[in-house]
Design a protein around this motif. Sequence first.
Motif, short mmCIF file in Angstrom:
data_model
loop_
_atom_site.label_atom_id
_atom_site.label_comp_id
_atom_site.label_asym_id
_atom_site.label_seq_id
_atom_site.Cartn_x
_atom_site.Cartn_y
_atom_site.Cartn_z
N GLY A 105 40.09 21.52 9.56
CA GLY A 105 39.66 20.36 10.33
C GLY A 105 38.71 20.68 11.46
N ALA A 106 38.38 21.96 11.68
CA ALA A 106 37.69 22.34 12.92
C ALA A 106 36.19 22.10 12.90
N ILE A 107 35.60 21.99 11.70
CA ILE A 107 34.14 22.01 11.61
C ILE A 107 33.52 20.65 11.92
N ALA A 108 34.10 19.60 11.37
CA ALA A 108 33.44 18.29 11.40
C ALA A 108 33.54 17.52 12.72
N PRO A 109 34.59 17.69 13.51
CA PRO A 109 34.77 16.79 14.67
C PRO A 109 33.58 16.74 15.63
N PRO A 110 32.91 17.85 15.98
CA PRO A 110 31.80 17.69 16.92
C PRO A 110 30.75 16.72 16.40
N ALA A 111 30.45 16.80 15.09
CA ALA A 111 29.44 15.90 14.53
C ALA A 111 29.95 14.47 14.49
N ALA A 112 31.18 14.29 14.01
CA ALA A 112 31.71 12.93 13.89
C ALA A 112 31.81 12.27 15.26
N ILE A 113 32.27 13.03 16.25
CA ILE A 113 32.47 12.44 17.58
C ILE A 113 31.12 12.20 18.26
#
Lengths: 401, 170, 278
Positions: free
Chosen positions: B122-130
Amino acid sequence: MTAIVLNVNRRAVEVQAEPRTSLADFVRDKLDLTGTHLGCEHGVCGACTVLLDGVPARSCITYAVACEGADVTTIEGLDEDEVMAELRAAFTREHALQCGYCTPGMLVSARDLVLRLPDADERRIRVGLSGNLCRCTGYVGIVRAVQSVIAARRGRNIGPQADGGRIHLGPAGSGRAMSGHDDQPLPTAGLELAAASDSVAPDVIPDFTPANVLDQSFTLPYMPAKVFAMFADIKGIAACLPGVSLTAPPSPERVEGAIRVRLGPIVAAFEGAARVERDPAALTGRIIGIGTDRRSHSATQGDIRYRLVPLDGGEATAVELSIGYTLTGMLAQIGRPGLVRDLAKRLVADFAGNLDRQMSGAPPREVAPAELSGLSIISDVLRARVARILGRVFAGRGGAE
Amino acid sequence: MTQGYKPVRDSGTFSYAAHAAVVAVDPEVGEVEILDYVIVEDGGVLVNPMVVDGQIYGGLAQGIGTALYEEMPFDNSGQPLATTLADYLLPGATEVPAARLDHMETPSPYTQFGVKGIGEGGAIAPPAAIANAVNDALRPLGVELMQSPITPHRVVAAVLAARTSGRSAA
Amino acid sequence: MKPVPFSYERPRDLNSALSMLAASRGSAKIIAGGQSLGPMLNLRLVQPELVVDISGLAELKRAEIRGGELVLGALVTHADIEDGRTADVTRGAMPGVAANIAYRAVRNRGTIGGSLSHADPAADWISALAALGARVTLRSLAGVRSMAIEAFVVGALESALDAGEIVEAVHVPARATSAHWGYAKSCRKTGEFAHAIGALLVDPAAAAARVVIGAIDTAPIVVTDAAELFGGRIAADFKQRFDARAADALLVKAGIDDAAQRHIHVSVLKRAVFEAAA
């Protein structure tokens, strides 16, 4: 070493430890109770949370000696605790730990929440756990586990613990020591009596790009030429700078000295040297200095530029200062640069005031805090150290710590 | 005896995921609150679904840290400026939402049981999504943030810059 | 990290604590709950020769209402105030502030006197107590003196405490029944130090308001007669009259040159105003 008497997990213990020994190190190293974990050692991560007189406390920033007589309960002492049994089962069921490093502290905080806030909703549980960091679980299983224990107890109509778990006022763990406990003052190890006299002044003072630049200006009611002449008097200028002392006779181009600055309880004494440049035509000047503080293993470089601008038809002078500095080492690495800027501003204000007084023939302000009076306080510290060392030698208990 | 398992083709078996975030941004104070967060992950055949969920949730918390909190600044001489946990901020329980999680199970053709790698997936996508969600929220103000972590100061500075330059539609 | 070695004394009463402090000539530090000093000792930012532990002194653990004001001994903890183990004359204002200081484990040991002495601009009590109009009493071997909180905090980590002097008690005046209270802070995460604090005590009946803008890297801005922030007059419609530009001007005057930082401070103060009006 001091004999420290504590009740740990309902057992009276008396163990020798240094005053600087944290409660966490005390239970881990002296009592082999390694269930208490140390993460950050500065009170942020919560891994070291234990019960002190029944309520949670950070054992990394609580010194064992300060808890004399108190009841300390570590995770090991909660094996038989009924709330903890429920929490352990819930943590297992909800996959509330992966590496387990935060778990002992997390369980201690969770137990406090369950007892104190039986009506807590998810938000309050999260706030209640916010002082315990977990790097693995995303808190999902932990929050679910605590929620389930709270719900189960609510189902059994168990009310909140009275008084938040405490009756007495004051810091948890305090006030249990025998009154008037009075150890001999212990000599401090590793004194560096000679340090202050060794020259650390570098030969070459390089240019650098300051990490922080602070522009300040103040006005003096004197002609620019007079102010410029005053700025050539390095001894006089040094006397106006709070905390500054010269360690060697200055030349027009070079000065060796020390500056002692205090930011709250943080004290640093930077020793070093500075090179001085002046341009009489432009009424500008520059002082580039470099210094180190051995205690904190920090270093600083400073680049102070001044420009004198005539005011009121040349009767007064605006002194425009640009103060650039770079700090390295421990002092730089606490990221509250605003606090250092505030200190620099106050130093400049004191400098301006002292300069004005000096030029008008008055001595530097007597009411300046004693801490900032540089030389006097350094010699006070030295005096105290000499007395301490003599005391140690004569008492025949060298290296008692 | 310890036994291991190594697939015949061992150049890695990758799981795939989609992350969606709903956020509220206060343009005056710069605070970002995650209102909803959904992850759908395809980790192949799930051997232990509880552990897989734990890895994804844990990764999400780290990704939220990257997006909103964690920063390792240096000064121009290479001095690290965040050396304590009072400066380097890790998300706590209030900074991580109760995310919703769903799985697809497309078996990997290259492994026994059809498993895929899932470690802290789960660590990769959150910066982009947020960041995309924050920028979507701030779009009417003419603001687009391109640097993480998205701190209150960065949000407000960008909002003020947009107001000054007249990019703001508001 | 571990602290450098230090000597430790646990004085039997306040006078012997003051004597130890005086005799140390600046090489000693007072410790109470240790929640600010502890981290600094561990990081070796502070290296005292002697630590004088006052946490056991019963005379600093009093809390009583005297002459209409609440007198809190320096060793009263944040949790004591949060839980109501001390009386409250602020109609919930102080317990509300206390409950949101750091984390419970810190509040169980951190003291109100220690927090004030440390004078961290980002801490809650210096701003909240200044808005409430509180005073501190300081004691040394030479005697006692008293001053308003806003005079006590001089700058970042800098208080008016002289060498040899300690905070003895905090005096909090009773909050009038007509007075509204608002307190807001913005923290990057729960329990962290605030990067903006707004606090105000508004009494439309008395046409008076005290406003504090805190966490500005130096002593908080304390406006004891805050009519200027409300269009020149404090009345029941103070929420509508709040003048963000006047607040911004105060921050400019205080030397905050970063516009975004000022904007955050003004917005947080506005939150406090709205809370007071709610």
